[in-house]
Structures are given as C-alpha cells and as structure tokens.
Design a protein around this motif. Structure first.
Motif, PDB file in Angstrom:
ATOM      1  N   ASP A 222       9.064 -34.706  13.921  1.00 49.68           N
ATOM      2  CA  ASP A 222      10.044 -35.872  13.088  1.00 49.68           C
ATOM      3  C   ASP A 222      10.490 -36.456  14.236  1.00 49.68           C
ATOM      4  N   SER A 223      10.492 -37.752  13.997  1.00 49.46           N
ATOM      5  CA  SER A 223      10.765 -38.965  14.768  1.00 49.46           C
ATOM      6  C   SER A 223      12.206 -38.926  15.453  1.00 49.46           C
ATOM      7  N   LYS A 224      13.083 -38.413  14.368  1.00 50.84           N
ATOM      8  CA  LYS A 224      14.517 -38.486  14.856  1.00 50.84           C
ATOM      9  C   LYS A 224      14.671 -37.662  15.907  1.00 50.84           C
ATOM     10  N   TYR A 225      14.028 -36.441  16.220  1.00 49.88           N
ATOM     11  CA  TYR A 225      14.071 -35.635  17.353  1.00 49.88           C
ATOM     12  C   TYR A 225      13.703 -36.293  18.549  1.00 49.88           C
ATOM     13  N   GLN A 226      12.687 -37.213  18.597  1.00 51.74           N
ATOM     14  CA  GLN A 226      12.078 -37.919  19.617  1.00 51.74           C
ATOM     15  C   GLN A 226      13.314 -38.880  20.095  1.00 51.74           C
ATOM     16  N   GLU A 227      13.695 -39.590  19.175  1.00 49.31           N
ATOM     17  CA  GLU A 227      14.821 -40.607  19.315  1.00 49.31           C
ATOM     18  C   GLU A 227      15.787 -39.749  20.031  1.00 49.31           C
ATOM     19  N   SER A 228      16.392 -38.846  19.477  1.00 51.41           N
ATOM     20  CA  SER A 228      17.551 -38.165  20.147  1.00 51.41           C
ATOM     21  C   SER A 228      17.323 -37.956  21.481  1.00 51.41           C
ATOM     22  N   ALA A 229      16.233 -37.463  21.563  1.00 56.60           N
ATOM     23  CA  ALA A 229      15.668 -36.929  23.131  1.00 56.60           C
ATOM     24  C   ALA A 229      15.847 -38.293  24.129  1.00 56.60           C
ATOM     25  N   VAL A 230      15.188 -39.293  23.515  1.00 57.05           N
ATOM     26  CA  VAL A 230      15.236 -40.540  24.380  1.00 57.05           C
ATOM     27  C   VAL A 230      16.621 -41.029  24.704  1.00 57.05           C
ATOM     28  N   ARG A 231      17.436 -41.009  23.526  1.00 61.11           N
ATOM     29  CA  ARG A 231      18.722 -41.502  23.733  1.00 61.11           C
ATOM     30  C   ARG A 231      19.541 -40.868  24.756  1.00 61.11           C
ATOM     31  N   TYR A 232      19.445 -39.443  24.779  1.00 67.70           N
ATOM     32  CA  TYR A 232      19.869 -38.397  25.868  1.00 67.70           C
ATOM     33  C   TYR A 232      19.461 -39.015  27.130  1.00 67.70           C
ATOM     34  N   PHE A 233      18.039 -39.174  27.213  1.00 67.46           N
ATOM     35  CA  PHE A 233      17.517 -39.397  28.426  1.00 67.46           C
ATOM     36  C   PHE A 233      18.113 -40.635  29.007  1.00 67.46           C
ATOM     37  N   ASN A 234      18.163 -41.624  28.308  1.00 69.54           N
ATOM     38  CA  ASN A 234      18.628 -43.003  28.804  1.00 69.54           C
ATOM     39  C   ASN A 234      19.967 -42.811  29.408  1.00 69.54           C
ATOM     40  N   GLU A 235      20.788 -42.038  28.691  1.00 72.06           N
ATOM     41  CA  GLU A 235      22.328 -41.973  28.935  1.00 72.06           C
ATOM     42  C   GLU A 235      22.278 -41.125  30.432  1.00 72.06           C
ATOM     43  N   PHE A 236      21.385 -40.253  30.593  1.00 69.14           N
ATOM     44  CA  PHE A 236      21.269 -39.863  32.019  1.00 69.14           C
ATOM     45  C   PHE A 236      21.146 -40.772  33.022  1.00 69.14           C
ATOM     46  N   ILE A 237      19.852 -41.552  32.708  1.00 69.64           N
ATOM     47  CA  ILE A 237      19.591 -42.715  33.640  1.00 69.64           C
ATOM     48  C   ILE A 237      20.726 -43.624  33.867  1.00 69.64           C
ATOM     49  N   THR A 238      21.611 -43.946  32.782  1.00 69.89           N
ATOM     50  CA  THR A 238      22.426 -44.896  33.023  1.00 69.89           C
ATOM     51  C   THR A 238      23.677 -44.276  33.885  1.00 69.89           C
ATOM     52  N   LYS A 239      23.903 -43.076  33.686  1.00 70.50           N
ATOM     53  CA  LYS A 239      25.321 -42.596  34.028  1.00 70.50           C
ATOM     54  C   LYS A 239      25.143 -41.861  35.508  1.00 70.50           C
ATOM     55  N   PHE A 240      23.809 -41.337  35.722  1.00 72.09           N
ATOM     56  CA  PHE A 240      23.827 -40.613  36.937  1.00 72.09           C
ATOM     57  C   PHE A 240      22.546 -41.267  37.693  1.00 72.09           C
ATOM     58  N   LYS A 241      23.232 -42.172  38.681  1.00 72.06           N
ATOM     59  CA  LYS A 241      22.537 -42.928  39.504  1.00 72.06           C
ATOM     60  C   LYS A 241      21.993 -42.140  40.836  1.00 72.06           C
ATOM     61  N   PRO A 242      20.994 -41.934  41.090  1.00 71.09           N
ATOM     62  CA  PRO A 242      20.520 -41.037  42.335  1.00 71.09           C
ATOM     63  C   PRO A 242      21.094 -41.590  43.436  1.00 71.09           C
ATOM     64  N   GLU A 243      21.027 -42.942  43.624  1.00 68.69           N
ATOM     65  CA  GLU A 243      21.311 -43.382  44.766  1.00 68.69           C
ATOM     66  C   GLU A 243      22.608 -43.329  45.518  1.00 68.69           C
TER      67      GLU A 243
END
Length: 591
Positions: free
Chosen positions: A116-137
């Motif tokens: 079900d694509s909605k779960y894939q979209e949810s996972a991607v949305r959360y992942f993108n939020e991690f990348i935006t908010k948690f900057k490794p450098e």
C-alpha cells in the motif's frame, strides 16, 4: 518477414526485462525471515505474510507494528531532536528520535508486506524529516565535542534507518536513493576516524560503532566501511573479550551490550561471505557461540542469574537468545527466549522468532563449579541437575563494573534446596536516591563493612574507582568445591593485612569463613540480607529494646551515611559464643 518480426519481438522482450531488472536490487541486510530465505523486498513481504498466518507470536507482533505504522500516517511531522547537548538532555531527546526511526522501519515493513503506497510515502516523509532536522556535520561533531556518547544513534536508531533504506530502496526515486545514501554514510564519518576508534576500541561503545559501520557499509555498498568494521570487530573479539567469553570489567550489562553489537554485525554480514558466526579463536571455538554461552555459567539453583550491581535477578536478555535460537537451534536458548517473549521488540520477533520445538528446563551450562576471570566471580555448585537438592554460591571479588559498579567486594550470594533465601543487590531508577544512597554502598551487600564506611568506589553515583580483589584459591573435586579471595585494597585507609573470604561447599551445606586482620582496632559489620519478613535469633540475649531513635542508632551504627541512614527497626543482641539466625525464607545461619 514473419521470422524477422518474431526475432524483433524477442529482442524487445529481452531488452525490456534487462531494463526492469537493472533497477531492482537484492536486500543487503536481510537474508531470512524466520525459516524462510528471502532475497528481494517482494520475497520479504511474502515471507512476513506466511509468518503472520503460521505463528501467533509473529501475528501479535505484526498487529503492533501495523498499529504504529498507522499512527505515523496521521502524524504530520515526527519530532527529531538534537543530541548535541548535555548528556542527560541528549538521552531525553533521543527517545523522540528512536520513536521516529522505529516508525519509519514499521512503515517500511508494512509497505513491503501490503504494498500500500501510503505506508511507503509515510516512511519517505519521516526519512526526509530526519535528513532535514538531523544534520550529521553539526550533530555528530557536537556529540564528539560535548559528551562523545555515539551509542545514542549508532546503537539506538541508525540501524532502523539503514534497514528501512534497504527495504524501500527499489521504490525510491533516484534523487532519494542518492540523498539517503549520502546522509547514512555521513552519519558514520566521525566514528570511522582513527582518533575516535583509539578512544573507544576497548569499550562497548567501540563494539557498537563498529557494528554501525558494518550496517551502513553493507546497505550503501561501501567496501571500505565493511573492511574497516571487520578489522575492528575482529580486534575486539581477539584482544578485548575475556578467555571465558565475557566482556571484561565485571558488569553483565556491558557484556550484554557487547553481545548485541557482535550479533548485529554478524546479522548484517549474513547475506554474503563475511559470516562472523564462523569466526573461531585459537581453540577452534566460535567467538559468537562462546559469547552467547558464557552468561549461562551463572545460572543459579532456581534457573536465573543472580542480580549484581544494578541488574535484577533474572534470565539473560531474551532478544539475544531470540537470534541465537534461530541460528543455533539450541533448546536452552529457545526456552530463555520463550520465557521473555513479551520483553522483546515486535520487529525482532517478526524477523527472528522461531517457535521452540519443546519445553526445556533451565539448567546452568556447565553443571559444575566454574570461575569467571572477566567478572571476577567464583561459582560453586552441588547437585546442579537436581532442582530439589541443588546448591549454588557466588563470591564476587572482581572488577568494579565501571561507573555503574557497586562497592561490593567479597559479596556472597547463595540459594538452593528450591528456595531463594538471600537478596542479591537492588535495581533502582537512575534518579532514585536509593540508587546511590543504598545500592552503591557496601552495607547493601552480603559482605563486611569496616568503621561504618563503604569500600572505595562509592563516593558518587557514578564513581568508577572501585578496585578488584585477588583470587587466592579455586578448586572443585568430588569431595569439596571451594573459592577464596582477598580484597584488602578496597579499604586503603585501614591498615589491613587480611580482608579475605573463603566459601566452601563440601556437601549439602555451605561454609563461609571471613578473615580480617588489622594492626589497629576497627569496627566490623558482617551483613547478610536474608529474605523473609520474620527473623528468629537463637542462643543470644536481646539487648536494649529502644534502639529505634536517631540517637540510639547513631550510637550503635555510627554517624556515617554510607547506607546506614536507610536502616530502621534496629535490635541488638548479646552472645558469648555460638549463636544462630533463622529467616522465614528457610535460611539458617550459624555464627
């Protein structure tokens, strides 16, 4: 013309198939779901469906996973918090990060299974939020400069994101594939540095940093990270682990942390040639297998490992033996896992659970008396394969156990004949006053305090400065089992020439001999924490009855606060020679 057209059709079909398969990728971090071998995300999802239909434990875990994935669908943004702050706040913040990372993993699991694509979209949305908010450098460099506690991400949530990336990979856009890969690799840049490894290579932090390098290296296809992680894991297995298969330092908590890291590494390298399960020491023993077996030598006469430091009496962690049972099919592993199934993460149950073939009584392994140099424990046993007659004793003379260790040298724990008769330490929340005020102090253990003071290693809640004792004797034979150790250095301010304890088990009873010699007068408190609310004193005359006031207690017990301030309802007795104590738990002590 017909033949030419037919050849053209075949060519087009072959080209189309090649074009389709070039975008597909085998899973990098998963090779099986229970007994089912899997290669692709599709096969992974199909195996999950079979498991859910076949196994009630997997069905229950799946229901919980779906519930969390559904919650993530309706939450707009996860809370991703900074770890580049003081350690106490970083630990608090990390709970939000773990929750968000787990939601991504749960959503990826549901998407693989339900498509079900909605779960894939949810996972991607959360992942993108991690990348935006948690900057490794910013975050990782901040962690390194402020508290250096890289376990907060390397152990607690980065593996969730790596596994999610692996499951989602074929559904991701080209941009997201590249973005996630770069971000995951940048998350381990700092812990891959030589200078950081030099600080942590002999610690459990180093074990989990190495496991994280392997997980990220495998999922991103970075060969250099895989080589680096392999080298570091082998260094720890060959040079840090004790000869008894335990992590050194005298703390089972550290041993379990290290074992989880080594299992995480081994599992990440199952889909491929780097099978850490096959690595052997000079005695041709599997490192991983020995690690898993080692704590089982501490199982007592009632089928549990007695508490120590801030660990409660209980079985070794079920999540370790969940994986161990799947890989080794050992009935004892299966029983340990099954008894603790409610304490294991749903995601691990879904992937690794295998129903035990049969019920199995929990006995120690081996059945005879043993010595653990890494823990500094002497374990004595009689009749270990007969629960009704079995006797067990443990003398703790070993390392302090790091900042979480207690001032408990020559602590003596025993049980048997079907009864648990003395306590074995306590477990309190970090902020509880009892954590430091009682459990850390010598008085809370079954040993001897001198001059109302605790041994070294109890001056602060995280005092790591306790000193190990010295083993003097260990022997087992048909006539007697015996262990003796000295710990005079635990009281450096007292002019001791002897502070040693000998425990002997000749048959169905235990002899305890505590020898203390000092060149100056000292006050000794010989402590036994018997279980049972009722106590009967024999062959002794009761002293003053009004000892339950502050002045009387100060006079009897001294004015120091090294645990004595937690004692109440004090009675005194006077005895000329031999006297005895009988607890309602069934313990009888003759002195």
């Amino acid at each position: 013309m017909e033949n030419k057209y037919f050849k053209q059709q075949i060519l087009i079909i072959i080209i189309s198939l090649c074009t389709f398969t070039s975008f597909a990728r085998d899973l990098q971090l998963f090779c099986s779901v229970g007994n089912y071998r899997v290669k692709s995300a599709g096969a992974f999802g199909a195996a999950i469906k079979k498991r859910v239909n076949e196994e009630p434990a997997a069905r229950k875990a799946w229901s919980n996973i779906v519930s969390r994935a559904n919650i993530a669908l309706i939450e707009e943004k996860p809370e991703i918090k900074s770890l580049s702050v003081e350690l106490e706040l970083a630990r608090e913040n990390n709970r939000s990060n773990v929750k968000a990372a787990r939601a991504i993993y749960d959503s990826a699991l549901v998407w693989c299974t339900e498509r079900d694509s909605k779960y894939q979209e949810s996972a991607v949305r959360y992942f993108n939020e991690f990348i935006t908010k948690f900057k490794p450098e910013e975050q990782i460099n901040g962690i390194e400069s402020i508290h250096k506690y890289h376990l907060l991400y390397a152990r607690d949530w980065l593996p969730y994101l790596a596994k999610s990336y692996d499951l989602l990979y074929c559904s991701l856009s080209g941009e997201n594939k590249k973005k996630y890969k770069l971000w995951l690799k940048s998350m381990v840049d700092v812990i891959s540095e030589k200078e950081v490894w030099a600080k942590w290579k002999n610690t459990t932090h180093g074990a989990w940093q190495s496991a994280a390098l392997a997980i990220i290296g495998k999922v991103t296809g970075d060969v250099n990270l895989l080589i680096l992680s392999r080298r570091r894991i082998l260094y720890q297995l060959e040079n840090v682990m004790g000869p008894d298969g335990l992590w050194p330092g005298g703390a089972l908590k550290l041993d379990y942390t290290a074992t989880r890291a080594f299992l995480a590494y081994a599992e990440a390298n199952l889909p491929g040639r780097g099978r850490a399960y096959n690595w052997e020491n000079k005695s041709k023993e599997s490192y991983i297998h020995k690690l898993i077996n080692a704590p089982l030598m501490f199982i007592d006469a009632l089928g549990a490992i007695p508490g120590s430091d801030n660990m409660k009496t209980g079985l070794p962690p079920g999540d370790i033996y969940l994986i161990a049972y799947l890989r080794y099919r050992d009935d004892l592993y299966g029983e340990i896992m099954a008894r603790q199934i409610d304490k294991i993460n749903d995601e691990d149950i879904l992937i690794y659970y295998l129903k035990p073939v049969r019920n199995f009584n929990i006995f120690p392994r081996p059945l005879y008396s043993v010595l653990s140099p890494s823990m500094g424990w002497g374990i004595l046993r009689q009749f270990a394969n007969n629960p009704e007659k079995s006797l067990f004793a443990r003398l703790d003379y070993g390392p302090h156990g790091g900042s979480g260790g207690n001032a408990d040298k020559l602590d003596f724990y025993f049980c048997g004949l079907g009864r648990r008769v003395v306590s074995s330490g306590g477990s309190y929340a970090v902020k509880s006053p009892l954590r430091f005020g009682w459990t850390k102090q010598t008085l809370s253990h079954n040993t001897v305090t001198i001059n109302y003071h605790s041994q070294v290693g109890a001056k602060s809640p995280s005092d790591p400065n306790g000193v190990p004792g010295k083993l003097l004797l260990f022997d087992r034979n048909e006539d007697i089992n015996v262990v003796e150790a000295d710990a005079r250095n635990s009281y450096p301010e007292v002019p001791l020439t002897s502070y040693r304890r000998c425990i002997a088990m000749p048959d169905d009873y235990i002899i305890d001999i505590f020898t203390i010699v000092s060149s100056k007068p000292i006050t000794l408190d010989w402590v036994i924490h018997g279980l049972g609310k009722q106590v009967a004193i024999g062959d002794a005359v009761k002293g003053e009855s009004a000892l339950n006031n502050k002045l009387a207690i100060a006079g009897l017990l001294g004015s120091k606060a090294d645990g004595y301030n937690w004692i109440d309802k004090v009675d005194s007795y006077i005895a000329n020679e031999q006297w005895n104590v009988v607890w309602s738990s069934g313990l009888k002590t003759i002195m």
